[in-house]
Enzyme design. Structure first.
Site, PDB file in Angstrom:
ATOM      1  N   HIS A 497       0.821  -1.205   0.000  1.00 44.41           N
ATOM      2  CA  HIS A 497       0.000   0.000   0.000  1.00 44.41           C
ATOM      3  C   HIS A 497       0.860   1.262   0.000  1.00 44.41           C
ATOM      4  O   HIS A 497       0.458   2.290  -0.548  1.00 44.41           O
ATOM      5  CB  HIS A 497      -0.939  -0.005   1.216  1.00 44.41           C
ATOM      6  CG  HIS A 497      -2.258  -0.646   0.926  1.00 44.41           C
ATOM      7  ND1 HIS A 497      -3.022  -1.257   1.882  1.00 44.41           N
ATOM      8  CD2 HIS A 497      -2.948  -0.778  -0.232  1.00 44.41           C
ATOM      9  CE1 HIS A 497      -4.128  -1.731   1.334  1.00 44.41           C
ATOM     10  NE2 HIS A 497      -4.098  -1.459   0.050  1.00 44.41           N
ATOM     11  N   ARG A 604     -11.225  -4.766 -16.103  1.00 42.97           N
ATOM     12  CA  ARG A 604     -11.117  -6.190 -15.788  1.00 42.97           C
ATOM     13  C   ARG A 604     -11.820  -6.441 -14.452  1.00 42.97           C
ATOM     14  O   ARG A 604     -11.242  -6.205 -13.392  1.00 42.97           O
ATOM     15  CB  ARG A 604      -9.649  -6.598 -15.714  1.00 42.97           C
ATOM     16  CG  ARG A 604      -8.881  -6.395 -17.023  1.00 42.97           C
ATOM     17  CD  ARG A 604      -7.451  -6.881 -16.874  1.00 42.97           C
ATOM     18  NE  ARG A 604      -6.699  -6.775 -18.114  1.00 42.97           N
ATOM     19  CZ  ARG A 604      -5.950  -5.732 -18.445  1.00 42.97           C
ATOM     20  NH1 ARG A 604      -5.861  -4.698 -17.618  1.00 42.97           N
ATOM     21  NH2 ARG A 604      -5.297  -5.717 -19.582  1.00 42.97           N
ATOM     22  N   ARG A 640     -15.903  -5.119 -18.799  1.00 41.48           N
ATOM     23  CA  ARG A 640     -15.891  -6.481 -19.323  1.00 41.48           C
ATOM     24  C   ARG A 640     -16.527  -7.423 -18.312  1.00 41.48           C
ATOM     25  O   ARG A 640     -16.152  -7.435 -17.134  1.00 41.48           O
ATOM     26  CB  ARG A 640     -14.461  -6.943 -19.632  1.00 41.48           C
ATOM     27  CG  ARG A 640     -14.415  -8.342 -20.257  1.00 41.48           C
ATOM     28  CD  ARG A 640     -13.004  -8.747 -20.639  1.00 41.48           C
ATOM     29  NE  ARG A 640     -12.153  -8.975 -19.481  1.00 41.48           N
ATOM     30  CZ  ARG A 640     -10.848  -9.239 -19.543  1.00 41.48           C
ATOM     31  NH1 ARG A 640     -10.253  -9.284 -20.725  1.00 41.48           N
ATOM     32  NH2 ARG A 640     -10.146  -9.436 -18.441  1.00 41.48           N
ATOM     33  N   GLU A 734     -11.274 -12.396 -29.616  1.00 37.91           N
ATOM     34  CA  GLU A 734     -10.134 -13.096 -29.029  1.00 37.91           C
ATOM     35  C   GLU A 734      -9.865 -14.434 -29.702  1.00 37.91           C
ATOM     36  O   GLU A 734      -8.892 -15.109 -29.353  1.00 37.91           O
ATOM     37  CB  GLU A 734     -10.376 -13.326 -27.531  1.00 37.91           C
ATOM     38  CG  GLU A 734     -10.554 -12.037 -26.733  1.00 37.91           C
ATOM     39  CD  GLU A 734     -11.044 -12.303 -25.339  1.00 37.91           C
ATOM     40  OE1 GLU A 734     -10.222 -12.254 -24.401  1.00 37.91           O
ATOM     41  OE2 GLU A 734     -12.254 -12.559 -25.163  1.00 37.91           O
ATOM     42  N   ASP A 758      -5.027 -13.031 -26.327  1.00 40.48           N
ATOM     43  CA  ASP A 758      -5.686 -14.303 -26.607  1.00 40.48           C
ATOM     44  C   ASP A 758      -5.795 -14.554 -28.111  1.00 40.48           C
ATOM     45  O   ASP A 758      -5.670 -15.703 -28.563  1.00 40.48           O
ATOM     46  CB  ASP A 758      -7.074 -14.340 -25.961  1.00 40.48           C
ATOM     47  CG  ASP A 758      -7.030 -14.895 -24.546  1.00 40.48           C
ATOM     48  OD1 ASP A 758      -6.238 -15.819 -24.301  1.00 40.48           O
ATOM     49  OD2 ASP A 758      -7.767 -14.396 -23.684  1.00 40.48           O
ATOM     50  N   CYS A 805      -7.534  -3.616 -27.217  1.00 36.42           N
ATOM     51  CA  CYS A 805      -7.295  -3.415 -25.781  1.00 36.42           C
ATOM     52  C   CYS A 805      -6.231  -4.352 -25.238  1.00 36.42           C
ATOM     53  O   CYS A 805      -5.949  -4.335 -24.041  1.00 36.42           O
ATOM     54  CB  CYS A 805      -8.591  -3.596 -24.991  1.00 36.42           C
ATOM     55  SG  CYS A 805      -9.292  -5.249 -25.115  1.00 36.42           S
TER      56      CYS A 805
END
Length: 879
Positions: A497, A604, A640, A734, A758, A805
């Protein structure tokens, strides 16, 4: 019935047991060396996991292999990349050929020294793969003691003769193999820095197992079966020594080529690791400008940065680990944390319990104020500290100690330290680094028990470079940012952190500098080159002057670049190109806005689903998405849907075992298999305000039925929530199937987003995590580029956006090619945005089209990269 012999393999030391998949090295996690488990050690003595003979023990003593009487080879490899320590911190207590008893001491190693120099201390304990050998009763994850059973091995017969034949032959046999009919051979010099240790031996063995020929490796007058990792390691080949590959039988020449390719792959892996360890010098130069060039001659003498440092400076340089990149010059300013004294005996359960509760109440109120008045990063960290403060296990442990007669302070400290030890025993470095947060909360409460509070401000001089063993989040936030130029810690972690806070404050930071920082005089002038992972502790006057000038130039250039990044991005001929950011947290969103992102092109959402025992509910998800949306302002947020399953398994989502997870239940397939999880996520996303900011993206699409099914669920939920307008929906490209069918998919979606990582994996049939193929799984392969071109053209014809992306979007070699193929939106990591925008503003789309057209006619990714690198438009260096 004949019962196969059984052998128990025992834990060689105390620690935390976990799966091999957790080891951050594909050779072990991919079981190239064999099967077994991993242990994160808490003791520094390696005990024999079984009785047998020591068959491998490198001079560096970082690993040892014991051969059981039944012929199984058991390898204990202490940490990852520990071969680079060259034996520092290790002491071998046995020799090759020695017969040992189970539990006998084999190696002593210094935990602290090795931990600072290793990629991780996570230690694989594996049994080399062999015919007729299986593992059963594998130990589950958790705390383990030396001598506990790790697993049992079942041997279908005695394989010792096979292994002995594979391991070593005499020179006469070597000559016979070399001159056998239909044979081939090649002698090469091993350029690997540490010779044929575990990783390259595994790559060679993996290549050999795929060959029809009989293959051997000759060195030092001995021959080793190339299919045996242990045999290859036992040759003891070092850097600069020659080995001879020999093959006989079908396609012997091809077999030699494959062995040579495997050796080159190992060298490539070592080279890539070296670049990462050195801070990717080329990248530092391209972004660091004058600062990097000033220090290049000095930095070249510094040891690699990934391992940190346990000793003093070498030639005035202390090597460390980059937590936040940057370059600074300032005065060494030491911060020493005072130990808070506590009385052990308490004044009664009622009194001590009430005092602890009041102290926790005061600290909670203070943390809440910090969260309400600070930025997004401080708010997140304050919230995490409140969670620690209210942790039921921590508080129950403290109350038990108070009931036993201890004081509130003693009980709180003891309970906290138990939790700290538990975290530090975990194999996940991110979780281990949360121990600092616990220590921070500990000190807050102990000070509150004394009637004090952590100071809101700590006085430091101008141009302060903080030197400390470690630093707590509250200590960093108490420093005057206007006077702080850099942070250098002896310990610490790159994902702690404190590091996150330092990144948000834009303060260069080095960690893992070791005990050498104690020798730096308080007030001395130092140079912090966090791009190269080096602290220069004794610069002379000319070097200081040059460094000051470099800082000024760097600040000027960076300020101008970041300011320019806030404006819309257009190419030199006026074509509008949108630059979005890939995000995984609110902290990322804040950084993205500061760097000029026009929105989030890929959120994500897996960060909410992984590393937990239950799925996140609708409220938790909605709050997380709302926080990120708020940080982005009115900018679009492309969310996503959960991309889990396959290579991202979840504890609470039992899925059947899959031989090839990349081709199984993952992405939208998993979501459709668990509609309850899908509906919860969709409801959370649809409730983010203002409505319309969020756009949804479906991962791993292969046909329109998946899109139609998800769209139907969205419309049902939208009706439940009040019939709001139709939300924008996109599909990830992908797979080759999705790219080839892009024009059809565009009938059902509003936009497409190409996931190049991918898409490359599935197009080239190369696992993107495969160590030996890492250098070849390149998104600039012409086959991948043709699929991108096909998708982009479909978007242009339909009048809909096609974005990229994946990782290739931030590859500055790839940018002009992508623009030339018709891509008009890129989504990259926040830090890359200013440089990408600057590059695009200096190129013409017509030039990019011509370049892309030439690339499509080439045969390999290497040829594409070579062609682009030769043009003047690659980095926007010429109009």
């Amino acid at each position: 019935m004949i019962i196969p012999p059984l052998a128990a393999i025992l834990a060689p030391f105390d620690g935390w047991c976990t799966d091999l998949e957790e080891v951050p090295d594909p050779v072990f996690s991919g079981r190239m060396l064999g099967d077994g488990v991993a242990i994160d050690p808490t003791s520094g003595i390696v005990l024999a996991p079984c009785a047998g003979e020591v068959v491998t023990l490198p001079a560096s003593a970082h690993a040892v292999t014991i051969r059981t009487p039944g012929g199984a080879d058991v390898l204990v490899h202490i940490g990852i990349d520990t071969v680079q320590l060259g034996g520092r911190g290790f002491e071998a207590l046995v020799k090759i050929g020695q017969v040992v008893e189970v539990g006998q001491e084999l190696i002593h190693f210094e935990l602290d020294t090795v931990a600072r120099g290793a990629k991780t201390l996570l230690t694989p304990v594996v049994v080399a793969a062999a015919d007729g050998l299986t593992i059963r009763n594998r130990r589950a994850a958790g705390i383990i003691k030396a001598g506990d059973v790790l697993f049992e091995i079942v041997l279908a017969g005695n394989i010792a003769l096979t292994r002995d034949a594979a391991l070593t032959h005499d020179v006469a046999l070597t000559r016979d193999v070399a001159h056998a009919p239909a044979s081939a051979q090649r002698t090469v010099t091993v350029q690997l820095r540490h010779g044929l240790h575990a990783r390259p031996a595994a790559l060679l063995a993996q290549a050999a197992k795929a060959l029809a020929s009989e293959v051997s490796i000759l060195a030092h007058g001995k021959a080793a079966n190339a299919r045996s990792v242990t045999a290859v390691m036992a040759l003891g080949v070092r850097h600069g020594e020659e080995v001879t590959f020999t093959a006989s039988g079908p396609e012997a020449g091809h077999a030699i080529q494959q062995l040579n390719a495997a050796l080159e792959a190992a060298l490539h892996m070592e080279s890539v690791a070296g670049k990462i360890a050195a801070g990717d010098r080329a990248s530092a130069v391209s972004t660091g400008g004058a600062a990097s060039s000033v220090m290049s001659s000095v930095a070249a003498t510094a040891p690699a940065k990934t391992g940190g440092n346990s000793g003093g400076a070498v030639d005035g340089v202390l090597p460390g680990i980059t937590a936040v990149a940057g370059f600074a010059v300032g005065r060494a300013t030491r911060i020493e944390r005072r130990e808070i004294a506590v009385e052990e005996q308490g004044g009664g359960m009622a009194r001590e319990g009430a005092q602890l509760e009041q102290a926790r109440t005061n600290v909670r109120a203070r943390l809440t104020r910090v969260g309400a008045t600070g930025g997004a990063t401080r708010r997140e960290i304050a919230a995490a500290h409140v969670e620690f403060l209210d942790d039921p296990v921590l508080n129950e442990s403290a109350q038990e100690l108070i009931a036993a007669g201890k004081s509130a302070g003693y009980a709180w400290r003891a309970a906290t330290r138990r939790q700290v030890q538990a975290l530090e025993a975990l194999g996940d470095s991110r979780l281990r680094e949360r121990a600092d947060d616990l220590l921070d909360v500990e000190s807050h409460v102990l000070l509150a028990l004394m009637g004090e509070a952590r100071p809101m401000h700590l006085t430091i001089p101008d141009d302060a470079v903080i030197l400390a063993e470690d630093l707590l989040p509250s200590e960093l936030t108490a420093l005057d940012r206007r006077r702080l130029v850099a942070i250098c810690l002896g310990r610490g972690g790159a994902t702690s952190h404190v590091a996150i806070l330092a990144a948000a404050m834009d303060v260069p930071m080095l960690v893992g500098l070791g005990t050498g920082i104690h020798a730096v005089a308080d007030g001395a002038m130092v140079i912090v080159d966090a791009d190269a992972g080096a602290l220069h502790v004794a610069p002379d006057a000319p070097t200081l002057d040059a460094a000051h000038a470099a800082v000024a130039t760097r600040l000027k250039n960076r300020s101008a670049e970041r300011a320019a990044a806030l404006a819309d991005c257009r190419s030199l001929d006026g074509t509008r190109i949108e630059i979005f950011a890939n995000l995984g947290s609110t902290t990322d969103a804040v950084a993205a806005v500061a760097n000029g992102a026009e929105g989030c092109g890929l959120l994500r959402t897996e960060f909410l689903f992984i590393d937990r025992d239950t799925a996140p509910d609708e409220r938790e998800q909605r709050d997380a998405y709302q926080a990120i949306s708020t940080a982005l302002g009115a900018r679009p947020l492309v969310l996503r849907l959960m991309d889990v399953g396959g290579d991202k398994p979840l504890k609470y989502l039992p899925l059947p075992h899959e031989e090839n997870p990349a081709l199984g239940l993952r992405g939208v397939r998993t979501a459709l298999a668990r509609p309850d999880l899908l509906r919860t996520q969709l409801r959370a996303a649809l409730r983010v305000e203002p409505f319309g900011v969020v756009q949804l993206l479906i991962p791993m699409v292969t046909d329109v039925t998946e899109i139609i099914t998800v769209r139907t669920v969205i419309e049902e939920l939208n009706a439940e929530l009040g019939n709001r307008p139709r939300i924008k929906l996109g599909a990830m490209i992908e797979t080759p199937a999705a790219a080839l069918n892009a024009s059809v998919l565009l009938r059902e979606v509003d936009f497409l987003s190409i996931g190049s990582n991918d898409l490359t994996q599935y197009t080239l049939a190369m696992d993107r995590g495969h160590a030996a193929l890492a250098g070849r799984a390149d998104a600039l392969h012409p086959a991948v580029l043709k699929l991108i071109a096909l998708t982009a053209n479909a978007g242009i014809a339909a009048g809909k956006t096609v974005a990229v992306c994946g990782g290739v979007a931030a590859d500055r070699i790839a940018v002009p090619v992508l623009l030339g193929l018709g891509v008009r939106e890129l989504s990259v990591v926040p830090a890359a945005i200013p440089a990408i925008k600057r590059q695009i503003r200096a190129v013409r789309i017509a030039d990019c089209r011509a370049l892309a057209s030439r690339c499509l006619e080439l045969g390999t990714a290497a040829e594409v990269r070579s062609l682009v690198a030769q043009t003047s438009i690659t980095f926007g260096d010429a109009p």
